[in-house]
Scaffold this motif. Structure first.
Motif: not given
Ligand code: UDP
Ligand code: MG
Length: 302
Positions: A120-146
């Motif tokens: 629901r929430t990602r817990g404590k994370e730096s904004s750099m980390h958040r941005a990087a995971t954002g990009i990563f999960y966008r690519i992965m979501s496309k790949a898995v289509k979920i």
């Protein structure tokens, strides 16, 4: 019976607490359980703690890797050693709330075959980390289509789902995406990521970047399509420039200057090298998979 697979890497500080919290909770809910700790080649006293816990409570089992093979390997070792009718995967640091585990178990009883914990929430994370995971999960979501932006490794799987995961031969597995990919009746439970009980995160930024690249390559051929795309774009530019050059030649004005030539060589040269690198990465992956080495090596069990 419910098997809880718990990967543990240098977790001596929280292990006792995890065992205590989980065993008390599951016993009080009268859920038959086993806690299966996978010691991912810890360098501290994690293994002694597991053996100790096993002596006190025979529902606690443990596997010890001969060295650190990474969390994914630990999860898969746990899945293949699990004896339960359903298997949950959970972090050792109690960041995944144990109460949610019970909720997941109830959903499984009601017929859901893959229960996914979503953050629901990602817990404590730096904004750099958040941005990087954002990009990563966008690519992965496309790949898995979920949508994977809130996905976690906190899941509970039916025996059938576990077997189909174990049948996949790839050595570089990505549990989070593969458990969505296999299908089955899916259900979701939201949870809040809690603060780590003790100790510190085992992931350095470099490990996370390597992990992200390796998972993208494992699940998606999009980077290769980038090579094709870049090739097409450069080809179109080449046609336009080519026509312009010929027209100028025919009208008696040769294209002047080295600037254009230098720019073109630099641009195309770097594109070719990047492309070779991307293709090389995939070839390396094929090479690694064909070697057929085991995902992990178990040195001890209790
Ligand atoms: N872990 C592991 N092998 C590793 C790194 C981590 O088994 O090489 C385990 C760790 O013991 C923990 C879980 O994976 O149970 C999540 O790790 P951590 O809490 O360090 O990650 P974070 O919560 O910061 O993402
Ligand atoms: Mg953690």
């Amino acid at each position: 019976m419910l098997t809880v697979v718990i990967p543990a890497y240098n977790e001596e500080q929280v292990l006792d607490k995890t065992v205590q919290v989980l065993s008390e909770l599951l016993a009080s809910e009268s859920i038959p359980y086993e806690l299966l700790f996978v010691d991912d080649g810890s360098k501290d006293h994690t293994w002694e703690r597991i053996v100790n816990a096993h002596q006190k409570n025979e529902n606690v089992r443990g596997i010890h890797f001969s060295r650190n093979f990474g969390k994914e390997a630990a999860i898969f070792a746990g899945l293949s050693e699990a004896r339960g009718d359903c298997v949950a995967v959970m972090d050792c640091d109690l960041q995944h709330p144990p109460g949610t585990l019970v909720e997941m178990y109830r959903m499984w009883v009601d017929g859901v075959e893959v229960v996914e914990g979503v953050k629901r929430t990602r817990g404590k994370e730096s904004s750099m980390h958040r941005a990087a995971t954002g990009i990563f999960y966008r690519i992965m979501s496309k790949a898995v289509k979920i949508d994977m932006s809130r996905a976690s490794d906190f899941k509970l799987l039916d025996r059938k789902a576990v077997e189909s995961l174990l049948e996949m031969p790839e050595k570089n597995a990505f549990f989070r995406a593969m458990s969505s990919w296999i299908g089955f009746v899916h259900g979701q439970v939201e949870f809040d990521v809690k603060e780590r009980e003790a100790g510190e995160s085992k992931w350095s930024t470099r490990m996370l970047i390597t992990y992200a690249i390796s998972n993208i390559v494992g699940f998606s051929t999009a980077p290769m399509q980038f090579v094709t795309g870049a090739g097409i774009v450069v080809f179109l530019i080449a046609i336009i420039l080519g026509i312009q050059t010929i027209v100028r030649y025919c009208t008696g004005h040769a294209v002047e200057g080295f600037t254009t030539v230098i720019l073109l060589i630099l641009l195309i040269g770097s594109l070719i090298m990047i492309s070779l690198g991307i293709i090389g990465y995939y070839i390396a992956r094929i090479y690694e998979e064909t070697k057929g080495r085991p995902r992990y090596i178990i040195s001890r069990k209790v």
